[in-house]
Design a protein around this motif. Structure first.
Motif, PDB file in Angstrom:
ATOM      1  N   ASP A 195    -117.383  17.621 -20.132  1.00  0.00           N
ATOM      2  CA  ASP A 195    -116.540  18.819 -20.189  1.00  0.00           C
ATOM      3  C   ASP A 195    -115.057  18.549 -19.958  1.00  0.00           C
ATOM      4  OD1 ASP A 195    -116.687  18.212 -17.509  1.00  0.00           O
ATOM      5  OD2 ASP A 195    -117.323  20.211 -16.873  1.00  0.00           O
ATOM      6  N   GLU A 196    -114.663  17.269 -19.841  1.00  0.00           N
ATOM      7  CA  GLU A 196    -113.249  16.937 -19.638  1.00  0.00           C
ATOM      8  C   GLU A 196    -112.446  16.997 -20.932  1.00  0.00           C
ATOM      9  OE1 GLU A 196    -112.453  13.466 -17.271  1.00  0.00           O
ATOM     10  OE2 GLU A 196    -114.303  13.754 -16.125  1.00  0.00           O
ATOM     11  N   SER A 197    -113.137  16.924 -22.067  1.00  0.00           N
ATOM     12  CA  SER A 197    -112.461  16.918 -23.373  1.00  0.00           C
ATOM     13  C   SER A 197    -113.017  18.025 -24.253  1.00  0.00           C
ATOM     14  CB  SER A 197    -112.694  15.584 -24.094  1.00  0.00           C
ATOM     15  OG  SER A 197    -112.299  14.496 -23.316  1.00  0.00           O
ATOM     16  N   VAL A 198    -112.160  18.510 -25.156  1.00  0.00           N
ATOM     17  CA  VAL A 198    -112.626  19.426 -26.185  1.00  0.00           C
ATOM     18  C   VAL A 198    -112.662  18.744 -27.549  1.00  0.00           C
ATOM     19  CG1 VAL A 198    -111.945  21.526 -24.980  1.00  0.00           C
ATOM     20  CG2 VAL A 198    -110.326  20.422 -26.505  1.00  0.00           C
ATOM     21  N   GLU A 199    -112.007  17.580 -27.626  1.00  0.00           N
ATOM     22  CA  GLU A 199    -111.940  16.843 -28.883  1.00  0.00           C
ATOM     23  C   GLU A 199    -111.561  15.410 -28.568  1.00  0.00           C
ATOM     24  OE1 GLU A 199    -109.681  17.672 -33.172  1.00  0.00           O
ATOM     25  OE2 GLU A 199    -109.227  18.926 -31.435  1.00  0.00           O
ATOM     26  N   VAL A 200    -112.110  14.457 -29.323  1.00  0.00           N
ATOM     27  CA  VAL A 200    -111.738  13.048 -29.208  1.00  0.00           C
ATOM     28  C   VAL A 200    -111.634  12.476 -30.613  1.00  0.00           C
ATOM     29  CG1 VAL A 200    -112.790  12.690 -26.927  1.00  0.00           C
ATOM     30  CG2 VAL A 200    -114.138  12.255 -28.973  1.00  0.00           C
ATOM     31  N   GLY A 201    -110.834  11.428 -30.770  1.00  0.00           N
ATOM     32  CA  GLY A 201    -110.736  10.814 -32.087  1.00  0.00           C
ATOM     33  C   GLY A 201    -109.783   9.645 -32.131  1.00  0.00           C
ATOM     34  N   TRP A 202    -109.847   8.918 -33.242  1.00  0.00           N
ATOM     35  CA  TRP A 202    -108.954   7.794 -33.517  1.00  0.00           C
ATOM     36  C   TRP A 202    -107.737   8.309 -34.267  1.00  0.00           C
ATOM     37  CZ3 TRP A 202    -109.896   3.418 -31.132  1.00  0.00           C
ATOM     38  CH2 TRP A 202    -111.203   3.045 -30.821  1.00  0.00           C
ATOM     39  N   ASP A 215    -101.822  22.228   0.707  1.00  0.00           N
ATOM     40  CA  ASP A 215    -100.568  21.799   1.322  1.00  0.00           C
ATOM     41  C   ASP A 215    -100.428  20.286   1.415  1.00  0.00           C
ATOM     42  OD1 ASP A 215     -99.815  24.459   1.652  1.00  0.00           O
ATOM     43  OD2 ASP A 215    -100.857  24.592   3.580  1.00  0.00           O
ATOM     44  N   CYS A 216    -101.471  19.555   1.062  1.00  0.00           N
ATOM     45  CA  CYS A 216    -101.479  18.098   1.160  1.00  0.00           C
ATOM     46  C   CYS A 216    -101.433  17.487  -0.238  1.00  0.00           C
ATOM     47  CB  CYS A 216    -102.752  17.660   1.883  1.00  0.00           C
ATOM     48  SG  CYS A 216    -102.913  15.882   2.044  1.00  0.00           S
ATOM     49  N   LEU A 217    -100.604  16.476  -0.414  1.00  0.00           N
ATOM     50  CA  LEU A 217    -100.556  15.758  -1.686  1.00  0.00           C
ATOM     51  C   LEU A 217    -101.520  14.575  -1.588  1.00  0.00           C
ATOM     52  CD1 LEU A 217     -99.237  15.432  -4.496  1.00  0.00           C
ATOM     53  CD2 LEU A 217     -97.544  13.956  -3.402  1.00  0.00           C
ATOM     54  N   LEU A 218    -102.589  14.605  -2.368  1.00  0.00           N
ATOM     55  CA  LEU A 218    -103.565  13.518  -2.381  1.00  0.00           C
ATOM     56  C   LEU A 218    -103.041  12.385  -3.250  1.00  0.00           C
ATOM     57  CD1 LEU A 218    -106.767  15.660  -2.994  1.00  0.00           C
ATOM     58  CD2 LEU A 218    -106.011  14.670  -0.821  1.00  0.00           C
ATOM     59  N   TRP A 219    -103.114  11.161  -2.750  1.00  0.00           N
ATOM     60  CA  TRP A 219    -102.708   9.965  -3.487  1.00  0.00           C
ATOM     61  C   TRP A 219    -103.992   9.286  -3.929  1.00  0.00           C
ATOM     62  CZ3 TRP A 219     -98.876   7.937  -5.985  1.00  0.00           C
ATOM     63  CH2 TRP A 219     -98.762   6.569  -6.167  1.00  0.00           C
ATOM     64  N   LEU A 220    -104.242   9.209  -5.246  1.00  0.00           N
ATOM     65  CA  LEU A 220    -105.523   8.759  -5.759  1.00  0.00           C
ATOM     66  C   LEU A 220    -105.367   7.602  -6.750  1.00  0.00           C
ATOM     67  CD1 LEU A 220    -107.011  12.307  -6.438  1.00  0.00           C
ATOM     68  CD2 LEU A 220    -107.582  10.780  -4.532  1.00  0.00           C
ATOM     69  N   PRO A 221    -106.357   6.696  -6.777  1.00  0.00           N
ATOM     70  CA  PRO A 221    -106.324   5.585  -7.736  1.00  0.00           C
ATOM     71  C   PRO A 221    -106.853   6.030  -9.092  1.00  0.00           C
ATOM     72  CG  PRO A 221    -108.246   5.358  -6.326  1.00  0.00           C
ATOM     73  CD  PRO A 221    -107.487   6.577  -5.841  1.00  0.00           C
ATOM     74  N   GLY A 222    -106.016   5.918 -10.110  1.00  0.00           N
ATOM     75  CA  GLY A 222    -106.414   6.310 -11.457  1.00  0.00           C
ATOM     76  C   GLY A 222    -106.320   5.149 -12.424  1.00  0.00           C
ATOM     77  N   VAL A 223    -107.064   5.268 -13.516  1.00  0.00           N
ATOM     78  CA  VAL A 223    -107.026   4.267 -14.584  1.00  0.00           C
ATOM     79  C   VAL A 223    -106.771   4.973 -15.906  1.00  0.00           C
ATOM     80  CG1 VAL A 223    -108.436   2.500 -13.468  1.00  0.00           C
ATOM     81  CG2 VAL A 223    -109.560   4.340 -14.729  1.00  0.00           C
ATOM     82  N   VAL A 224    -106.056   4.302 -16.792  1.00  0.00           N
ATOM     83  CA  VAL A 224    -105.745   4.821 -18.124  1.00  0.00           C
ATOM     84  C   VAL A 224    -106.130   3.739 -19.127  1.00  0.00           C
ATOM     85  CG1 VAL A 224    -103.923   5.640 -19.681  1.00  0.00           C
ATOM     86  CG2 VAL A 224    -103.800   6.161 -17.225  1.00  0.00           C
ATOM     87  N   ALA A 225    -106.866   4.132 -20.170  1.00  0.00           N
ATOM     88  CA  ALA A 225    -107.281   3.196 -21.219  1.00  0.00           C
ATOM     89  C   ALA A 225    -106.533   3.510 -22.507  1.00  0.00           C
ATOM     90  CB  ALA A 225    -108.782   3.305 -21.461  1.00  0.00           C
ATOM     91  N   VAL A 226    -105.769   2.549 -22.988  1.00  0.00           N
ATOM     92  CA  VAL A 226    -105.192   2.658 -24.327  1.00  0.00           C
ATOM     93  C   VAL A 226    -106.075   1.774 -25.199  1.00  0.00           C
ATOM     94  CG1 VAL A 226    -103.181   2.311 -25.790  1.00  0.00           C
ATOM     95  CG2 VAL A 226    -102.889   3.141 -23.441  1.00  0.00           C
ATOM     96  N   VAL A 227    -106.998   2.434 -25.912  1.00  0.00           N
ATOM     97  CA  VAL A 227    -108.006   1.741 -26.719  1.00  0.00           C
ATOM     98  C   VAL A 227    -107.512   1.684 -28.151  1.00  0.00           C
ATOM     99  CG1 VAL A 227    -110.423   1.698 -27.452  1.00  0.00           C
ATOM    100  CG2 VAL A 227    -109.802   2.702 -25.221  1.00  0.00           C
ATOM    101  N   ARG A 228    -107.342   0.458 -28.661  1.00  0.00           N
ATOM    102  CA  ARG A 228    -106.871   0.269 -30.039  1.00  0.00           C
ATOM    103  C   ARG A 228    -107.961  -0.438 -30.837  1.00  0.00           C
ATOM    104  NH1 ARG A 228    -101.738  -3.149 -28.895  1.00  0.00           N
ATOM    105  NH2 ARG A 228    -103.290  -4.100 -27.545  1.00  0.00           N
ATOM    106  N   ASN A 229    -108.211   0.049 -32.058  1.00  0.00           N
ATOM    107  CA  ASN A 229    -109.237  -0.582 -32.888  1.00  0.00           C
ATOM    108  C   ASN A 229    -108.607  -1.531 -33.905  1.00  0.00           C
ATOM    109  OD1 ASN A 229    -108.336   1.009 -35.060  1.00  0.00           O
ATOM    110  ND2 ASN A 229    -110.060   2.444 -34.924  1.00  0.00           N
TER     111      ASN A 229
END
Length: 149
Positions: free
Chosen positions: A109-116, A5-19
């Motif tokens: 276990d957060e991902s099933v696949e990663v890639g460029w 019943d409570c909405l948690l407000w959490l600090p998140g980060v997002v990485a846009v990684v470019r090669n």
């Protein structure tokens, strides 16, 4: 109060990684099967730049250099599998690999696949995730945010 019943407000980060080949590093999440940039929640006392670098390495094995804060956004509310609802203050960072030729791999276990992926050949993902990548691609010197009305 914590729970469904409570909405948690959490600090998140997002990485846009470019090669160096103008590719972006993405993960296909195990929870919903959707492709996204790398992201996570800051640990208590962790700086945002250290947290975003940690998340990328933990999830893909790729070490990154955090170049700049590209945007400050907030996610839509989500309901997690445990029933808790959360909304994230998202700090979106432009990053690059710390060295050439780093091959990403699924490291947890957060991902099933990663890639460029080439920017003009991104896999199926939400429009919101495409917008976060586009904000980084603009290469603005100042971080983007929604202005106060």
């Amino acid at each position: 109060m914590v729970g469904p019943d409570c909405l948690l407000w959490l600090p998140g980060v997002v990485a846009v990684v470019r090669n160096e080949h103008r590719q972006v590093l993405l993960q296909r999440r195990s929870t919903a099967g959707l492709w996204t940039p790398l992201s996570g929640i800051l640990e208590p006392g962790e700086t945002p730049a250290a947290g975003v670098a940690r998340e990328v390495t933990e999830e893909t094995g790729v070490r990154v250099v955090v170049e700049r804060l590209a945007a400050v956004t907030s996610s839509p509310p989500v309901r997690h599998s445990n029933g808790h609802r959360a909304q994230y203050l998202e700090l979106v960072f432009a990053c690059r690999p710390a060295g050439p030729g780093q091959l990403p791999r699924v490291c947890d276990d957060e991902s099933v696949e990663v890639g460029w992926f080439a920017l003009d050949a991104l896999p199926s993902m939400s429009e919101r995730m495409r917008e976060l990548i586009a904000l980084v691609e603009k290469d603005e010197p100042r971080a983007w945010f929604t202005p106060a009305s």
